[in-house]
Design a protein around this motif. Structure first.
Motif, PDB file in Angstrom:
ATOM      1  N   GLN A 109       0.820  -1.209   0.000  1.00  7.68           N
ATOM      2  CA  GLN A 109       0.000   0.000   0.000  1.00  7.68           C
ATOM      3  C   GLN A 109       0.857   1.262   0.000  1.00  7.68           C
ATOM      4  O   GLN A 109       0.544   2.247  -0.679  1.00  7.68           O
ATOM      5  CB  GLN A 109      -0.931   0.001   1.217  1.00  7.68           C
ATOM      6  N   ASN A 113       0.526   4.289  -2.623  1.00 10.44           N
ATOM      7  CA  ASN A 113       0.226   5.642  -2.150  1.00 10.44           C
ATOM      8  C   ASN A 113       1.265   6.643  -2.644  1.00 10.44           C
ATOM      9  O   ASN A 113       0.938   7.788  -2.970  1.00 10.44           O
ATOM     10  CB  ASN A 113       0.174   5.684  -0.623  1.00 10.44           C
ATOM     11  N   TYR A 128      -8.599  -2.427  -7.895  1.00 11.90           N
ATOM     12  CA  TYR A 128      -8.239  -3.659  -7.199  1.00 11.90           C
ATOM     13  C   TYR A 128      -8.829  -4.840  -7.980  1.00 11.90           C
ATOM     14  O   TYR A 128     -10.039  -5.031  -8.021  1.00 11.90           O
ATOM     15  CB  TYR A 128      -8.782  -3.628  -5.772  1.00 11.90           C
ATOM     16  N   GLU A 164      -0.939  -6.596   0.272  1.00 12.45           N
ATOM     17  CA  GLU A 164      -1.769  -5.661   1.020  1.00 12.45           C
ATOM     18  C   GLU A 164      -2.858  -5.129   0.090  1.00 12.45           C
ATOM     19  O   GLU A 164      -2.587  -4.304  -0.787  1.00 12.45           O
ATOM     20  CB  GLU A 164      -0.916  -4.517   1.569  1.00 12.45           C
ATOM     21  N   PRO A 166      -5.855  -3.029  -1.428  1.00  9.48           N
ATOM     22  CA  PRO A 166      -6.169  -1.597  -1.298  1.00  9.48           C
ATOM     23  C   PRO A 166      -7.266  -1.353  -0.273  1.00  9.48           C
ATOM     24  O   PRO A 166      -8.262  -2.089  -0.232  1.00  9.48           O
ATOM     25  CB  PRO A 166      -6.646  -1.218  -2.705  1.00  9.48           C
ATOM     26  N   ALA A 167      -7.077  -0.329   0.549  1.00 15.10           N
ATOM     27  CA  ALA A 167      -8.067  -0.002   1.575  1.00 15.10           C
ATOM     28  C   ALA A 167      -9.274   0.700   0.970  1.00 15.10           C
ATOM     29  O   ALA A 167     -10.416   0.396   1.308  1.00 15.10           O
ATOM     30  CB  ALA A 167      -7.424   0.882   2.645  1.00 15.10           C
ATOM     31  N   GLU A 168      -9.026   1.631   0.057  1.00 16.29           N
ATOM     32  CA  GLU A 168     -10.114   2.403  -0.549  1.00 16.29           C
ATOM     33  C   GLU A 168      -9.858   2.612  -2.045  1.00 16.29           C
ATOM     34  O   GLU A 168      -9.625   3.747  -2.496  1.00 16.29           O
ATOM     35  CB  GLU A 168     -10.265   3.760   0.151  1.00 16.29           C
ATOM     36  N   THR A 172     -13.256  -1.886  -7.427  1.00 11.96           N
ATOM     37  CA  THR A 172     -12.901  -3.280  -7.117  1.00 11.96           C
ATOM     38  C   THR A 172     -13.566  -4.162  -8.155  1.00 11.96           C
ATOM     39  O   THR A 172     -14.789  -4.116  -8.335  1.00 11.96           O
ATOM     40  CB  THR A 172     -13.376  -3.689  -5.709  1.00 11.96           C
TER      41      THR A 172
END
Length: 199
Positions: A109, A113, A128, A164, A166-168, A172
């Motif tokens: 991540q 970023n 994602y 890892e 993706p968080a946001e 997707t």
């Protein structure tokens, strides 16, 4: 060394190129496990963009390692440098007014970023490419999972090295549930809805 360098302003701006092309520029950063379908999806989107007269290009992980990044291995340090370089190349494509699709595992991540920070908020689209590990292993198009399970490939993402998710992410795409045509249609619709390409 960098103190002796001066940024040279170009005669033709990104905005000039965007006007000429008739669409905005952006990077579609496809991230996911090996075998998740990143390259297949990137090329399917690229074809649909091409057919829509949109200027686009695919940067594929394996292809890039045949040239620009062929001196890099798969240690954590080399993987970070691999992604750093691709981020910079993607930025050049966006500056040229094109839509660039990158198909890289890019497992960390922090690295994603760092690339995102190179772009305006509306220029970086993290996609994602989600696929269950067991499905990726069943596909195993390059035979890499088998080698990793046999201990022939150290630091293999998803087996002996972490991925890892993706968080946001902006999108997707579940490639173990969707056909490539369905998946590429979702991305195309997103580009239209966001005003990056014409509806």
């Amino acid at each position: 060394m960098t103190s002796n360098l001066t940024w040279h302003k170009t005669a033709v701006s990104k905005e000039d190129r965007v006007r000429l092309n008739g669409h905005r520029s952006a990077v579609l950063w496809l991230t996911g496990l090996s075998g998740s379908g990143k390259s297949t999806l990137a090329n399917a989107i690229d074809l649909k963009l091409h057919e829509s007269l949109v200027r686009s290009y695919v940067l594929d992980g394996d292809n890039i390692r045949h040239g620009l990044n062929k001196g890099l291995g798969f240690s954590e340090e080399d993987r970070k440098e691999n992604i750093r370089r691709i981020g910079e190349v993607a930025k050049l494509f966006v500056d040229s007014g094109q839509i660039v699709l990158t198909a890289f595992i890019s497992p960390f991540q922090e690295d994603r970023n760092r690339v995102r920070a190179l772009f305006r908020k509306d220029e970086f689209i993290e996609v994602y490419v989600k696929c269950a590990l067991d499905v990726c292993e069943t596909r195993d198009p390059k035979g890499l999972y088998k080698k990793a399970r046999n201990g022939e490939i150290p630091d293999f993402t998803g087996i002996s090295s972490p991925y890892e998710a993706p968080a946001e992410p902006e999108l997707t795409i579940e490639t173990d549930r969707l056909s490539i045509d369905e998946a590429s249609d979702i991305v195309m619709q997103y580009l239209k809805t966001e005003g990056i390409i014409a509806p």
